[in-house]
Design an enzyme around this catalytic site. Sequence first.
Site, PDB file in Angstrom:
ATOM      1  N   LYS A 155       0.825  -1.217   0.000  1.00  0.00           N
ATOM      2  CA  LYS A 155       0.000   0.000   0.000  1.00  0.00           C
ATOM      3  C   LYS A 155       0.856   1.262   0.000  1.00  0.00           C
ATOM      4  O   LYS A 155       0.632   2.178  -0.795  1.00  0.00           O
ATOM      5  CB  LYS A 155      -0.924   0.007   1.224  1.00  0.00           C
ATOM      6  CG  LYS A 155      -1.850  -1.186   1.338  1.00  0.00           C
ATOM      7  CD  LYS A 155      -2.754  -1.092   2.552  1.00  0.00           C
ATOM      8  CE  LYS A 155      -2.005  -1.144   3.870  1.00  0.00           C
ATOM      9  NZ  LYS A 155      -1.309  -2.434   4.099  1.00  0.00           N
ATOM     10  N   ARG A 169      -9.222   2.306   8.879  1.00  0.00           N
ATOM     11  CA  ARG A 169      -8.888   0.947   9.317  1.00  0.00           C
ATOM     12  C   ARG A 169     -10.118   0.195   9.817  1.00  0.00           C
ATOM     13  O   ARG A 169     -10.077  -1.022   9.958  1.00  0.00           O
ATOM     14  CB  ARG A 169      -7.851   0.984  10.445  1.00  0.00           C
ATOM     15  CG  ARG A 169      -6.450   1.353  10.007  1.00  0.00           C
ATOM     16  CD  ARG A 169      -5.491   1.264  11.184  1.00  0.00           C
ATOM     17  NE  ARG A 169      -4.149   1.699  10.842  1.00  0.00           N
ATOM     18  CZ  ARG A 169      -3.210   0.917  10.335  1.00  0.00           C
ATOM     19  NH1 ARG A 169      -3.485  -0.354  10.102  1.00  0.00           N
ATOM     20  NH2 ARG A 169      -2.011   1.386  10.057  1.00  0.00           N
ATOM     21  N   ARG A 209      12.021  -7.488   4.847  1.00  0.00           N
ATOM     22  CA  ARG A 209      12.115  -6.033   4.709  1.00  0.00           C
ATOM     23  C   ARG A 209      13.173  -5.463   5.650  1.00  0.00           C
ATOM     24  O   ARG A 209      13.278  -5.859   6.805  1.00  0.00           O
ATOM     25  CB  ARG A 209      10.746  -5.403   5.007  1.00  0.00           C
ATOM     26  CG  ARG A 209      10.652  -3.942   4.656  1.00  0.00           C
ATOM     27  CD  ARG A 209       9.232  -3.509   4.401  1.00  0.00           C
ATOM     28  NE  ARG A 209       8.386  -3.571   5.585  1.00  0.00           N
ATOM     29  CZ  ARG A 209       7.106  -3.188   5.586  1.00  0.00           C
ATOM     30  NH1 ARG A 209       6.548  -2.746   4.476  1.00  0.00           N
ATOM     31  NH2 ARG A 209       6.397  -3.272   6.697  1.00  0.00           N
ATOM     32  N   ARG A 240      -0.383  -8.756  13.560  1.00  0.00           N
ATOM     33  CA  ARG A 240      -0.899  -7.730  12.645  1.00  0.00           C
ATOM     34  C   ARG A 240      -1.906  -8.332  11.667  1.00  0.00           C
ATOM     35  O   ARG A 240      -2.906  -7.695  11.320  1.00  0.00           O
ATOM     36  CB  ARG A 240       0.257  -7.077  11.883  1.00  0.00           C
ATOM     37  CG  ARG A 240       1.146  -6.197  12.753  1.00  0.00           C
ATOM     38  CD  ARG A 240       2.409  -5.787  12.034  1.00  0.00           C
ATOM     39  NE  ARG A 240       2.129  -4.920  10.897  1.00  0.00           N
ATOM     40  CZ  ARG A 240       3.028  -4.627   9.962  1.00  0.00           C
ATOM     41  NH1 ARG A 240       4.238  -5.160  10.008  1.00  0.00           N
ATOM     42  NH2 ARG A 240       2.711  -3.814   8.968  1.00  0.00           N
TER      43      ARG A 240
END
Length: 224
Positions: A17, A92, A131, A175
Amino acid sequence: MKLPLTVVFLGAPGAGKGTQARVLSGEYGIPHVSTGDILREAIKLRTPLGLEAQKKMDAGELVTDETVCLIVEERLRRSDCSQGFILDGFPRTISQAERLSEMLPRLSFPMPIVFHINAGQEELIKRLTGRRTCSVCRQIYNIHGQRPRIEGQCDVCGGRLELREDDKLEVIQGRFTEYTNQTQPLIQYYRERGLLFEINGAKDIRSINLDILSLIKSSKVLTN
């Protein structure tokens, strides 16, 4: 007459995103509004809303929807958003989406184009655990593809690359649970309103960007 371009990106953690929001921001010259960034800015500047958010965080509590929505609205009122904006990390929840739907016409913005970047959880976990983020400028790399020229060092500023706490496996699993419970219902919310476009998030960054551009150019929301 061309209307302001308002975009919302939805997707699980690691779907891309933020990456697509930054690319689109550069192409259209409209701001990429990241909820995390504007929340940190409000706290750093010690605005009344920032102080309220800091108070909640210091107490180990979640920042309320009311505070988040007011911080977002404050940001969207700035002059650089006059031609539109790209929201990343907001809304959200259904409650936040309803507030956004009420907020936009009041600020003379059209309803958003909503892109759901869809990719398999196994692929997303691989992306996230691979990442690496620059400790100085926050540029993002990935050991499975987008590697720096020098191992462990940022190409942009030379800063040290690190694995964020948020990108550790045990945190990522939490998450995903939060996303499934809170954010995924937004997909149906926007689908029912005819605002949702599905994007294949398994493609490379440029291919995803081209898919998004094609949908924006064919969308009737850009003309009055």
